[in-house]
Design an enzyme around this catalytic site. Structure first.
Site, short mmCIF file in Angstrom:
data_model
loop_
_atom_site.label_atom_id
_atom_site.label_comp_id
_atom_site.label_asym_id
_atom_site.label_seq_id
_atom_site.Cartn_x
_atom_site.Cartn_y
_atom_site.Cartn_z
N ASN A 117 -28.34 -21.76 -44.95
CA ASN A 117 -28.58 -23.39 -44.80
C ASN A 117 -27.32 -24.12 -45.22
OD1 ASN A 117 -29.59 -25.66 -44.09
ND2 ASN A 117 -31.50 -25.43 -45.28
N HIS A 118 -27.05 -25.22 -44.68
CA HIS A 118 -26.03 -26.03 -45.43
C HIS A 118 -26.63 -27.06 -46.62
CE1 HIS A 118 -22.96 -25.19 -42.28
NE2 HIS A 118 -24.03 -25.29 -41.44
N GLY A 119 -25.76 -27.14 -47.50
CA GLY A 119 -26.04 -28.14 -48.64
C GLY A 119 -25.96 -29.50 -47.92
N ASN A 131 -22.81 -23.13 -48.61
CA ASN A 131 -24.15 -22.62 -48.14
C ASN A 131 -24.92 -22.10 -49.06
OD1 ASN A 131 -23.39 -23.47 -45.52
ND2 ASN A 131 -23.01 -21.42 -44.66
#
Length: 190
Positions: A117-119, A131
């Site tokens: 997931n992206h920050g 990530n």
């Protein structure tokens, strides 16, 4: 379901496989690239084993249909698929850590399985944030419906069913049927 009917269903699922010679050539091509492909693996035309094929392990008699992407995103990531599992058309499996799919699973078309997931903290553009990643484990005899999304860190236990279009953001218990956005329990297999 009696045994004759179960065998007929299995034949239906695998009735339209590519010619064995063509499938064999595709299998050989990916094995030469380093992918670990067991006996009887069938790769349709247009299957993409991306970036680090040496980190992909596929069990015997697996069928992967056109447009599917299997991608270990770095040299430490792993993708493994158990025996007799079928991966549907245009399904994407992207691992930054580890994605493990058990045996005898049915994964419908257009499913998206990603363990990262992206920050998204304020104060820094999202595309500059690191990530985060957590492994995904999908047990044996799991059915994932079309266009479902399986998110980072999820465990789906043996025998579970994921309804089409669901977003799975929490673990799924054994033999449980889940659906919705986010996916919630809607039944139990009997």
């Amino acid at each position: 379901m009696n045994n004759d009917r179960a065998q007929a269903t299995n034949r239906q699922l695998r009735a339209h496989l590519p010619h064995p010679l063509l499938a064999g050539i595709r299998r050989l091509f990916h094995k030469l690239r380093g992918a670990h492909l067991a006996r009887g693996v069938v790769l349709f035309a247009g299957v993409h084993l991306l970036r680090y094929p040496k980190k992909i392990r596929i069990g015997s008699d697996v069928v992967i249909k056109s447009g599917a992407h299997l991608c270990p995103c770095n040299n430490q990531a792993n993708v493994s698929i158990g025996e007799r599992t079928t991966i549907g058309f245009h399904t994407f499996i992207y691992a930054s850590t580890n994605i493990e799919i058990g045996a005898d699973c049915l994964i419908a078309p257009f499913v998206y399985i990603v363990d990262s997931n992206h920050g998204a903290r304020l104060g820094m553009p999202i595309n500059r944030q690191p990530n985060t990643a957590e492994p995904i484990r999908i047990g044996n005899d799991v059915w994932i419906g079309a266009q479902a999304i399986i998110l980072s860190g999820i465990t789906i236990a043996d025998g579970a069913v994921i309804a089409a279009g669901s977003v799975v953001s929490e673990d799924v218990a054994q033999n449980t049927i889940v659906g919705g956005i986010p996916a919630k329990v809607i039944g139990v297999r009997k």
